[in-house]
Write an enzyme that holds these catalytic residues in place. Sequence first.
Site, short mmCIF file in Angstrom:
data_model
loop_
_atom_site.label_atom_id
_atom_site.label_comp_id
_atom_site.label_asym_id
_atom_site.label_seq_id
_atom_site.Cartn_x
_atom_site.Cartn_y
_atom_site.Cartn_z
N LYS A 1 86.20 87.83 120.57
CA LYS A 1 87.13 87.50 121.72
C LYS A 1 87.69 88.86 122.29
O LYS A 1 88.52 89.42 121.62
CB LYS A 1 88.21 86.56 121.39
CG LYS A 1 88.69 85.96 122.76
CD LYS A 1 89.94 85.18 122.76
CE LYS A 1 91.34 85.68 122.99
NZ LYS A 1 91.20 86.76 123.81
N GLY B 1 96.20 93.37 117.22
CA GLY B 1 97.06 93.11 118.39
C GLY B 1 98.77 93.22 118.00
O GLY B 1 98.72 93.95 117.24
N GLY B 2 99.19 92.41 118.70
CA GLY B 2 100.83 92.70 118.70
C GLY B 2 101.25 91.82 117.51
O GLY B 2 100.78 90.65 116.92
N GLU C 1 95.84 94.01 111.98
CA GLU C 1 95.92 95.49 112.40
C GLU C 1 96.87 95.32 113.75
O GLU C 1 96.27 95.04 114.70
CB GLU C 1 94.61 96.26 112.72
CG GLU C 1 94.72 97.52 112.38
CD GLU C 1 95.27 98.40 113.68
OE1 GLU C 1 96.55 98.71 113.67
OE2 GLU C 1 94.27 98.87 114.57
N CYS D 1 97.75 102.33 118.62
CA CYS D 1 98.76 101.84 117.56
C CYS D 1 99.33 102.83 116.57
O CYS D 1 100.07 102.64 116.13
CB CYS D 1 97.94 100.63 116.83
SG CYS D 1 96.39 101.38 116.22
N GLU E 1 108.51 99.32 119.25
CA GLU E 1 107.29 99.78 119.68
C GLU E 1 107.27 99.79 121.23
O GLU E 1 107.30 98.53 121.80
CB GLU E 1 105.99 98.96 119.06
CG GLU E 1 104.89 99.58 119.57
CD GLU E 1 103.40 98.97 118.86
OE1 GLU E 1 103.46 97.74 118.83
OE2 GLU E 1 102.48 99.66 118.64
O1 TXE Z 1 98.52 91.95 122.45
P1 TXE Z 1 98.47 90.47 121.96
P2 TXE Z 1 98.93 92.58 124.05
C1 TXE Z 1 101.09 95.58 120.57
C2 TXE Z 1 102.00 96.43 121.57
C3 TXE Z 1 101.70 95.67 122.62
C4 TXE Z 1 101.87 94.25 122.18
C5 TXE Z 1 101.25 93.23 122.92
O2 TXE Z 1 103.23 96.59 121.39
O3 TXE Z 1 102.76 96.10 123.86
O4 TXE Z 1 101.23 94.53 121.03
O5 TXE Z 1 99.96 93.60 123.63
C6 TXE Z 1 94.66 87.32 121.67
N1 TXE Z 1 95.64 83.02 118.95
N2 TXE Z 1 99.83 95.99 120.43
O6 TXE Z 1 99.80 91.35 124.86
O7 TXE Z 1 99.07 89.51 122.91
C7 TXE Z 1 94.81 87.95 122.93
O8 TXE Z 1 94.10 87.23 123.83
C8 TXE Z 1 94.69 84.02 118.68
C9 TXE Z 1 99.49 96.89 119.28
O9 TXE Z 1 97.89 93.01 124.56
O10 TXE Z 1 98.76 90.33 120.67
C10 TXE Z 1 94.07 89.38 122.65
O11 TXE Z 1 92.90 89.23 122.51
N3 TXE Z 1 94.75 84.91 119.58
C11 TXE Z 1 97.85 96.76 119.04
C12 TXE Z 1 94.59 89.62 121.38
O12 TXE Z 1 95.23 88.42 120.80
C13 TXE Z 1 95.66 85.21 120.44
C14 TXE Z 1 97.12 96.76 120.38
C15 TXE Z 1 95.85 90.75 121.49
O13 TXE Z 1 96.93 90.36 122.25
C16 TXE Z 1 96.79 84.36 120.59
C17 TXE Z 1 97.48 95.78 121.45
C18 TXE Z 1 96.69 83.29 119.70
N4 TXE Z 1 97.92 82.21 119.75
C19 TXE Z 1 98.78 95.59 121.22
N5 TXE Z 1 97.50 84.73 121.61
C20 TXE Z 1 97.34 97.89 118.37
N6 TXE Z 1 97.25 97.64 116.88
O14 TXE Z 1 96.62 98.80 118.52
C21 TXE Z 1 96.87 86.00 122.14
N7 TXE Z 1 95.88 86.33 121.53
#
Ligand code: TXE
Length: 489
Positions: free
Chosen positions: A173, A226-227, A248, A282, A381
């Site tokens: 995804k 992700g976050g 991660e 990250c 962060e």
């Molecule tokens: O990430 P999200 P976002 C951190 C960074 C950023 C914050 C939010 O601080 O500001 O996270 O970023 C999917 N079940 N990092 O909003 O929301 C979503 O659709 C399953 C650090 O972009 O975590 C997307 O594909 N999946 C990081 C993915 O999760 C779900 C990089 C990431 O989205 C979901 C990015 C659910 N319930 C952000 N809800 C790094 N390690 O580099 C959302 N998603």
Amino acid sequence: MPRFQLYIDGAFVDAAEAFESLDPATGTAWALMPAAGEAEINRAVEAADRAFHDPAWAGLTATQRGKLLMKLGDLVAQHAGRLAELETRDTGKIIRETRAQIGYVADYYRYFGGLADKIEGAHLPIDKPDMEVFLRREPIGVVAAIVPWNSQLFLSAVKLGPALAAGCTVVLKASEDGPAPLLEFARLIDAAGFPKGVVNIVTGFGEPAGRALTSHPKVARVAFTGGPATARQVVRNTAENLAHVTLELGGKSPVLVFADADLDSVSNAIIAGIFAATGQSCVAGSRLYVERPAHDRLVAILASKAAKIRIGDPQDEATEMGPLATARQRAHIEDNLARSVAAGARVMCGGGRPVGREAGWFFAPTIVSAADNTVPCVAEELFGPVLSVLSFDSEEEAIALANDTRFGLASGVFTTSLTRAHRVTRRLRAGIVWVNTYRAVSPIVPFGGYGQSGLGREGGSESVRDYTRTKSVWIRTSDDPVPDPFVMR
Ligand code: TXE
């Protein structure tokens, strides 16, 4: 407006719903993306599950799987230009970086292709004379791979590579922010010749798509980047299917600079750590701790270099810093900075939207001086081009300040003392320590965090094991009758 499609069961298909993707450099809609709902996610997981058991994939030898991955690597290299252009358009990441990064992503697929036929089982020296015991490493099943918008092709490669090397099938995804490059990448999966359903690529929102995918009963493995707040949701979702999870997440990575370091060279590494990718990384080295005698000189060098960074159109080769990926991201940074200033932080350079860049989600390279680790810009962060600077008086204090965080992804140490480099490296609680360098990655090296920065490692040969499970096989070699059935052997 170009219209992208989902890739499910070897076919490009529309979703019932669609949404507009915005160009971060202008803030205007440029493409229409499919929004997978529960129905599309279910179809993708069912396709992956069928493909997992189908001899067209399950019957391939490990070497054949490896060759498919090698071919995919070659295709990524050939199409890096087009993929980079799309990633830059949809996420605002500068073209210099997307092109170089995607060129390197090709090597990730080649690396995992090479590993496919090196996933070895074992023969055990069993403590029973009439038995042979060996271990088989079998693919774990259907993998749900979830990535955020930053470095999507790269973050996908460290999931798809080991999953496919091990013989798993995948539903990947893409983030709802900037999904274009991954939806385009689906064409290369198709062209490489993977049997249908082995890799399915979708995009959609966390709710319902992410939730439906990570809680699906046929998913055996979740690989998430992700976050931290979303990660908790994902872990809750896997209470349904008991999938094996790796996470991660973000970080607040410390960089320690000792006064004996060459400050001019150090400043470039620090800039790479916080202003490259507009700080949306990250591993961003966002907390800088400088030994007091070097503090003022290093800050002056950094401020002067930051002021010269070329901010502009991310598609322009000369641009060094593009916009942030989303308006939400910029609002988050502005809110944090306002709270930091209210808590006594001092903005040394930048601190707001650059002049002349009213359209798009630009933010100037920013350096902030903070008194301690409790100031919001040091504690939270930001995921943007904001460097917080503090000073220290001793090695002991530097280590304590660096470790004073709930995160633990990356860290940097700058010193010319070999003995100190080793001492400090041992004591930093982080999954990565870069000494006299920063922001270097390789398919050969594990990547992942301590604490709230995640669970498990991606990259490196061991990461393939996380996509397998062990089957213990017992073979009795005696023709005598089975002994006393009422006693465990
Ligand atoms: O990430 P999200 P976002 C951190 C960074 C950023 C914050 C939010 O601080 O500001 O996270 O970023 C999917 N079940 N990092 O909003 O929301 C979503 O659709 C399953 C650090 O972009 O975590 C997307 O594909 N999946 C990081 C993915 O999760 C779900 C990089 C990431 O989205 C979901 C990015 C659910 N319930 C952000 N809800 C790094 N390690 O580099 C959302 N998603």
